[in-house]
Structures are given as structure tokens and as C-alpha cells.
Scaffold this motif. Structure first.
Motif, short mmCIF file in Angstrom:
data_model
loop_
_atom_site.label_atom_id
_atom_site.label_comp_id
_atom_site.label_asym_id
_atom_site.label_seq_id
_atom_site.Cartn_x
_atom_site.Cartn_y
_atom_site.Cartn_z
N LEU A 118 0.83 -1.20 0.00
CA LEU A 118 0.00 0.00 0.00
C LEU A 118 0.87 1.25 0.00
N MET A 119 1.85 1.31 0.92
CA MET A 119 2.69 2.50 1.02
C MET A 119 3.50 2.72 -0.25
N ALA A 120 3.83 1.64 -0.95
CA ALA A 120 4.59 1.78 -2.19
C ALA A 120 3.75 2.38 -3.31
N ARG A 132 -5.70 5.12 4.73
CA ARG A 132 -4.91 3.93 5.07
C ARG A 132 -3.46 4.32 5.36
N ARG A 133 -2.92 5.24 4.59
CA ARG A 133 -1.57 5.72 4.87
C ARG A 133 -1.51 6.35 6.27
N ARG A 134 -2.51 7.16 6.59
CA ARG A 134 -2.54 7.83 7.89
C ARG A 134 -2.60 6.80 9.03
N GLN A 135 -3.40 5.74 8.80
CA GLN A 135 -3.51 4.70 9.82
C GLN A 135 -2.17 4.02 10.06
N LEU A 136 -1.45 3.72 8.97
CA LEU A 136 -0.15 3.06 9.11
C LEU A 136 0.89 3.99 9.73
N GLU A 137 0.82 5.26 9.42
CA GLU A 137 1.83 6.20 9.89
C GLU A 137 1.56 6.69 11.31
N GLN A 138 0.25 6.82 11.68
CA GLN A 138 -0.06 7.44 12.96
C GLN A 138 -0.89 6.55 13.89
N GLY A 139 -1.30 5.40 13.40
CA GLY A 139 -2.10 4.50 14.23
C GLY A 139 -3.59 4.74 14.04
N SER A 140 -4.40 3.80 14.51
CA SER A 140 -5.84 3.87 14.31
C SER A 140 -6.48 5.06 14.99
N ALA A 141 -5.84 5.58 16.04
CA ALA A 141 -6.42 6.75 16.73
C ALA A 141 -6.56 7.94 15.79
N ALA A 142 -5.69 7.99 14.77
CA ALA A 142 -5.74 9.09 13.83
C ALA A 142 -7.00 9.05 12.96
N ALA A 183 -10.03 8.25 14.35
CA ALA A 183 -11.18 8.45 15.22
C ALA A 183 -11.97 9.66 14.74
N PRO A 184 -13.28 9.69 14.99
CA PRO A 184 -14.11 10.80 14.50
C PRO A 184 -13.60 12.18 14.88
N GLU A 185 -13.18 12.32 16.14
CA GLU A 185 -12.73 13.65 16.57
C GLU A 185 -11.44 14.06 15.86
N ALA A 186 -10.57 13.06 15.60
CA ALA A 186 -9.32 13.36 14.90
C ALA A 186 -9.60 13.75 13.45
N LEU A 187 -10.52 13.03 12.79
CA LEU A 187 -10.84 13.34 11.41
C LEU A 187 -11.56 14.68 11.28
N ALA A 188 -12.39 15.01 12.27
CA ALA A 188 -13.11 16.28 12.23
C ALA A 188 -12.16 17.46 12.25
N ALA A 189 -11.02 17.28 12.90
CA ALA A 189 -10.04 18.37 13.02
C ALA A 189 -9.00 18.33 11.91
N ALA A 190 -9.00 17.27 11.12
CA ALA A 190 -7.95 17.09 10.12
C ALA A 190 -8.30 17.80 8.82
N LEU A 237 -8.80 16.99 5.49
CA LEU A 237 -9.01 15.75 4.72
C LEU A 237 -8.49 15.88 3.29
N THR A 238 -8.57 17.07 2.73
CA THR A 238 -8.05 17.25 1.37
C THR A 238 -6.55 17.05 1.34
N ARG A 239 -5.87 17.47 2.41
CA ARG A 239 -4.43 17.25 2.49
C ARG A 239 -4.12 15.77 2.62
N ILE A 240 -5.00 15.05 3.32
CA ILE A 240 -4.81 13.59 3.45
C ILE A 240 -5.05 12.92 2.09
N ALA A 241 -6.09 13.40 1.37
CA ALA A 241 -6.40 12.81 0.06
C ALA A 241 -5.35 13.15 -0.97
N TRP A 242 -4.99 14.43 -1.01
CA TRP A 242 -4.03 14.90 -2.01
C TRP A 242 -2.84 15.52 -1.29
#
Length: 468
Positions: A402-404, A428-438, A440-447, A449-454
Motif C-alpha cells: 500500500l505505502m509503495a 490507510r496511509r494515515r492509519q499506518l503512519e499514525q495509528g488507528s487513533a488518527a 477516530a471521528p474527533e481526529a478526522l473532524a479536526a484534520a 481531509l483534502t491534504r490527506i487525500a491529495w
């Protein structure tokens, strides 16, 4: 047979062929009405068509299983022996076509592959009525069974002149069905049979694939239901092309052309040669042979209306003409016949050398006789085991895999403006790099998401991933 003479440097043009190409609009319209009626009325429509079109009042649409089980007992031993020889050689040929599921792994552990699965049910159409086509049964049912199809259904028009107490099916056709492993036989013909197989009725369960030849109404119905069910091809009249030089025997070439012409007044026969005198000898031989043919009228109509002789200036032009015709059957009656095979691009089946009579291929050689017609050999193939199989791609990534591939995937998704595509990988990249806590709903609400996608990975990151 009309003659076309090609001068030096001249090539045969597709427009010079006499093919009709398209099914008549009235036939398509009638077939469409029949298909719609069967979908609406089911068995009632099938029984009515059997009475009105076939002239048979049926007690049951399905042939009793006992009639199929004892079919070989109803034919003479010599025919049974011929049938068994043909079946064995057809089965042996198609067994070599079998493909297996396969899987491979990349260095990062990602597993990729193909899963090959037979369709669950196949329907084979066998022309009937007053005729009998046991070879068609073998050529359609055997590759289906070799592919692993559990349920092979045969449909064939009921015969109106069956003896009292006897099945309204040719005993030769029924014997072939038993030997080929057909599971069920239904006494239904025409476009209505195709509709029943495609959509099912109270008696006829639907299938996944329909194969087998038929008249124009059957071909039109197959074209109509294609997409709702798989089909082999929309077949037209039979064809043969003979490429011959002066070493060929004119009477044999004449008989080979007549072998296709006697099928149907619309059958097309082509003789391609560089020798005008030889072409004349073949024509003269046809005149002699056809006098004793019990199918002389059909043969003569085909040769006069749908057939032609092409006299080419040289072998290159002759081979170009063959590839332009793209015939269902091609015979090479030439001194170096085998040496010419590599120069044939378009043909359903190639019969090499003077001893390779096309009727051998119709019955016992082994390769399938259900072939592309009407020039469709430009892009189509003979019926095979693959017609009764489907393939599923298998993709199983590891975290490293996946990371490749994630950076390249996200960059391509960004170029296409597909945000959620990229986000699916980015999370999935975020989960592997930061763990499943990243995640969580509260973490995603503050993130962001466009930066995560692109994430804006550059070419270096994409190249580095490809090297993993």
C-alpha cells in the motif's frame, strides 16, 4: 461463380465482396417481439409458438430424462462408434485449452492474480425441425463440460413427424447430447428458445451463456439478449475460402467449395488463385460434380449468388485477398501450404494442405467448428472453453505494498478530480503512519481531509515507492 481479376499491384477491396452483413430489420423486429412475449407469458408463449410455428402440440416442454439416458440405444452401432470417436477427439482438444487460476507476489508481499471460474449454467441451441445436427451438440456441449459447467441445457425445435411414442427429437441429436453430457433437453426452437434461456420461464430455468448456431431469427434473438446473458457470437451463413495453386486437384477443390455451398443458398464460397486456367478447371469440375448432388439446387444457388473466384496477379495479392475476406474456413491447397500459415492473419479455422478436408473439422478433427463468419474473423475466435469461463482479478495488498503504490494512486486520482478515491488510500496511509487513533471521528473532524487525500507527493516519493 462470378470472377474478379486483380491486375498487377491491385488488391481486393471489401466492397467487392457480396456480404449482406446486417440482419434484416424485419427479422430483428419479429425476434424482438418474440423475446418480449416470452418474457411476459413464459411457458404459455413457448407452447403456443411450438403449435403455431413448429406444428407440434407438446405435452411437456422438457424431454424426459429417461429418453436422454437411453439415447445411445436408439442409434445404430456404426453411428455410435463415429460419435464416440468424434467426442473423444473434441474433448481432448478442448482439454488443452483449459486455463488455471494463477497468483503472483511482488517483493513487498502484495498478491495479485486471476481466479478462473466456470459459469454455473450454459444453454446450447441446436437447430432441428426436420434436420439433425449431432455434431453441433458435441461442439457446444463438450467445451462447456470441459470448462466445468455444472448444468448444460440443450434447446432444439420439436420434430413434427416423430413416430407415436417416440421423442420429437432426432435420435442422432439425442445420442450426441447423452454422450456430450447434456443435463437437460427442452423442446423449444427459434427466437423463443433464446428468450427462454436468457430470462427463464416456469419450466426453463435461465442460463448464464448461450451458444450454438441457428437461423436469422435465432441470431437476432441472441443479439437482442446479449448483455443480459453471454453469447458466443451472432453467426451468419457458412463460408469457405480456398487458396489454391496449380498443384491442387481441381475436382477436390470443387468438392470443397460445394461442401459449403450445400449448407445454405446464402453460404459464401471463395476461390483465390493466381492461375486463371486452374480456376476454369475448378469451374468445369463443379459442373460435373453438381449433376449428381442431391442438394444441387441449394448448391447452385449459393455458387451463383454468394460466391466468387478471385484471380490475383501474384501470391502477395492472393494472401491479401484471403485476409480481406477473413473467412470462417480457409483451405490452403498450395505446394508450401504450411509455410503460408504465418502469413494468414484473419481466418476462423485454417486447413493446411491437400489432405485437410474442411468436413474433417466439421466432425472429428477436434477443434471447434463454431467459427466467426461474415468477416468477423478480423477480431473474433472459434468457440472454446473460455466462452464458458469467467475470470476475476484478485488483489491483496500488504501494508508495505500500500505505502509503495499510494503516492502514485493519489496523484492520478487528483488529476482526475476524484477526491474520495484519493482519500480511500490516504486514510490507510494515515492509519499506518499514525495509528488507528488518527482515524477516530474527533481526529478526522479536526484534520485537513483534502491534504490527506491529495498530500502533494512529488515524483521522488512516487519513484521511491515504486522501488519498494
Amino acid at each position: 461463380m462470378r470472377t474478379v481479376v486483380l491486375g498487377p499491384g491491385e488488391r481486393l477491396k471489401p466492397a467487392q465482396l457480396t456480404r449482406k452483413g446486417v440482419l434484416p430489420a424485419d427479422v430483428v423486429s419479429a425476434a424482438r417481439d418474440i423475446v418480449a412475449t416470452v418474457r411476459t407469458e413464459g411457458d404459455a408463449a413457448l407452447s403456443r409458438y411450438a403449435r403455431d410455428l413448429d406444428g407440434v402440440e407438446l405435452e411437456s416442454l422438457r424431454l424426459p430424462d429417461e429418453a436422454l439416458a437411453h439415447a445411445l440405444d436408439a442409434v445404430e452401432p456404426a453411428f455410435a462408434a463415429a460419435l464416440e470417436r468424434a467426442a473423444a477427439q473434441i474433448r481432448a482438444f478442448h482439454e488443452r485449452e483449459l486455463t488455471q487460476s494463477w497468483f503472483t507476489t511482488r517483493p513487498d508481499g502484495t498478491l495479485l492474480g486471476v481466479k478462473v471460474t466456470p459459469v454455473a449454467a450454459a444453454g446450447i441451441y441446436v437447430p432441428g425441425g426436420r434436420a439433425q445436427y449431432p455434431s453441433t451438440v458435441l461442439m457446444n456441449a463438450i467445451p462447456a463440460k470441459v470448462a466445468g459447467v455444472e448444468r448444460v441445457v440443450m434447446v432444439t425445435p420439436p420434430q413434427r413427424d416423430a413416430a407415436p411414442g417416440e421423442p420429437p427429437v432426432s435420435p442422432y441429436t439425442l445420442a450426441a447430447a447423452h454422450l456430450a453430457g447434456v443435463d437437460e433437453v427442452y423442446l423449444v426452437g427459434g427466437a423463443q428458445a433464446v428468450a427462454a434461456l436468457a430470462y427463464g420461464t416456469e419450466t426453463v430455468p435461465r442460463v448464464d451463456v448461450i451458444t450454438g448456431p441457428g437461423n436469422a431469427y435465432v441470431a437476432a434473438a441472441k443479439q437482442i439478449v446479449s448483455g443480459d446473458v453471454g453469447i458466443d457470437m451472432v453467426a451468419g451463413p457458412s463460408e469457405v475460402c480456398v487458396l489454391a495453386d496449380a498443384t491442387a486437384e481441381p475436382a477436390v477443390v470443387a468438392a470443397d467449395l460445394m461442401a459449403q455451398a450445400e449448407h445454405d443458398p446464402l453460404a459464401a464460397c471463395y476461390l483465390v488463385t493466381c492461375d486463371a486456367a486452374f480456376a476454369g478447371e475448378v469451374q468445369a469440375a463443379i459442373d460435373i460434380l453438381v449433376r449428381q448432388s442431391p442438394r444441387a439446387a441449394i448448391t447452385q444457388e449459393s455458387l451463383a449468388g454468394e460466391s466468387m473466384v478471385i484471380v490475383a496477379a501474384d501470391l502477395d495479392a492472393a494472401l491479401d485477398a484471403v485476409n480481406t475476406i477473413a473467412p470462417e474456413h480457409l483451405e490452403l491447397h498450395c505446394a508450401d501450404a504450411l509455410g503460408l500459415v504465418g502469413r494468414i492473419r484473419n481466418a476462423g479455422a485454417i486447413f493446411v494442405g491437400a489432405w485437410s478436408s474442411e468436413p474433417l473439422g466439421d466432425y472429428v478433427a477436434g477443434p471447434n467448428h463454431t467459427l466467426p463468419t461474415g468477416g468477423t474473423a478480423l477480431f473474433s475466435s472459434p468457440l472454446s472453453v473460455e466462452n464458458f469461463q469467467k475470470k476475476s482479478s484478485v488483489v491483496c495488498y500488504t501494508p508495505a505494498g500500500l505505502m509503495a503504490d499510494a503516492p502514485a494512486t493519489q496523484r492520478l486520482a487528483e488529476a482526475e478530480g476524484l477526491w474520495a478515491h484519493a482519500l480511500s488510500v490516504g486514510l490507510r496511509r494515515r492509519q499506518l503512519e499514525q495509528g488507528s487513533a488518527a482515524l477516530a471521528p474527533e481526529a478526522l473532524a479536526a484534520a485537513d481531509l483534502t491534504r490527506i487525500a491529495w498530500p502533494g507527493d512529488g515524483a521522488d516519493a512516487i519513484a521511491a515507492g515504486a522501488e519498494v
